[in-house]
Design a protein around this motif. Structure first.
Motif: not given
Ligand SMILES: NC(=O)c1ccc[n+]([C@@H]2O[C@H](COP(=O)([O-])OP(=O)(O)OC[C@H]3O[C@@H](n4cnc5c(N)ncnc54)[C@H](O)[C@@H]3O)[C@@H](O)[C@H]2O)c1
Length: 334
Positions: A8-10, A12-13, A33-35, A73-74, A94, A96, A121, A162, A287
């Protein structure tokens, strides 16, 4: 039988999680899933994932899904986790874990009621250097640790989008980077409970409604005092993400760079341990190990660590820090 997982989310992480999961023979990533649907489809193509969606609705009730990895997003961590837990899926969240301590408690309540697993995570627990320092402290080599300093700072860099919106992120550099430093030191110290938190938190660099500068003093129930610094865009960082200095009565241990400095007569002796070389500071292997452990927990039905308890402690410390910064008072947690 293969463990069937959806991402769920596509962003960076999720790339790290997908790469990690793909090294495991007994796992299938069934959906992403991505937004933004196009992004989800691109991600699916890259990792050969069959299905791509732009929301979670069609996945929540599916009975051919074992678990989800929530990397959104958190703000969406808690509501999505609760939806999936109520429908019989295990959840990796992930960091927090949520945007408040109350959200963490709600997730725990639902997970317990539905007998599902939750992992959070806090991935530094899967890092070799971090484990080495933890074992060293645990063995008593540096004596009683009375003071630590830990860092979650981006030097001359900060995220956008975000991450800088309170509603979506819950907080700024503390919620993003500070949480790594908090959980890393808690892990190294053998998971003590936070007794008191005092913090000064501010916004120095950007036009946003979140913090980019923080100093916390945490008193643990074992008496150790920990200074935590969080930040984005700082002109200097004393060490990379999760870097921690530990001051003991017999010696000193440093995580990133990793070395020991022992008292020796009137001087000190520094030892640099031989640890596996890393390609990046936040190396893929950390990871990958994290995913391997999550899948093992799913199979053996053991509650993961870091999970509900560890995620909750971090949220409670972050809540207490924001409260302390607002009131100027120490916040007692026990
Ligand atoms: N452990 C680590 O090293 C680490 C590093 C980076 C980020 N994170 C955490 O991972 C999470 C994501 O961060 P990121 O850097 O990948 O963010 P990002 O912005 O790169 O990716 C967020 C993803 O969530 C999707 N998204 C947004 N709103 C959505 C919704 N309502 N429903 C479904 N998908 C939705 C976006 O389309 C995107 O694919 C955060 O909680 C962040 O704190 C952890």
């Amino acid at each position: 039988m293969k463990t069937r997982i959806a991402l769920i989310g596509a962003g960076f992480i999720s790339d790290y999680h997908a790469r990690g999961l793909q090294t495991l023979a007994d796992v299938e990533i069934v959906a992403v899933v991505s937004k933004n649907l196009e992004n989800a489809q691109k991600f699916a193509l890259k990792y050969n994932i069959e299905e791509a969606f732009n929301d979670i609705s069609s996945l929540v009730k599916r009975d051919d899904l074992d678990a989800v990895i929530i990397s959104t997003p958190n703000q969406f961590h808690a509501p999505y986790a609760i939806d999936f837990l109520q429908n019989g899926k295990d959840v990796f969240l992930e960091k927090p874990m949520g945007i408040s301590g109350d959200e963490g408690r709600k997730i725990a309540e639902v997970a317990k009621k539905h007998n599902q697993l939750v992992m959070v995570g806090h991935m530094w627990r899967f890092d070799t250097d971090t484990r080495y320092i933890r074992d060293t402290v645990d063995s008593g080599t540096i004596g009683r640790v009375f003071k630590t300093k830990g860092y979650g700072i981006h030097e001359n860099w900060g995220p956008s989008g975000w991450f800088t919106k309170k509603e979506l992120a819950g907080g700024g550099a503390l919620a993003d980077m500070g949480v790594h430093a908090i959980d890393a030191v808690r892990y190294i110290l053998g998971d003590p409970k936070p007794a008191k938190v005092y913090a000064r938190i501010s916004t120095e660099f950007g036009d946003y409604d979140v913090d980019d500068t923080g100093i916390l003093v945490i008193t643990w129930d074992n008496g150790t005092e920990s200074i935590i610094e969080s930040g984005w865009w700082h002109p200097h960082m004393d060490g990379p993400e999760a870097s921690t200095s530990l001051f003991g009565t017999k010696g000193y241990a440093n995580l990133f760079p990793t070395f020991l400095k022992m008292k020796d007569g009137e001087g000190t002796v520094t030892t640099v341990p031989e640890l596996p070389k890393r390609e990046d500071h936040c190396d893929q292997i950390i990871y990958t190990r994290q995913m391997e452990y999550f899948v093992d927990c799913i199979k053996t039905r053991q509650q993961p660590v870091p999970g509900l308890v560890e995620g909750q402690m971090v949220l409670d410390i972050v809540d207490a820090a924001y409260k302390s910064a607002k009131t100027g008072q120490v916040v007692n947690l026990i």
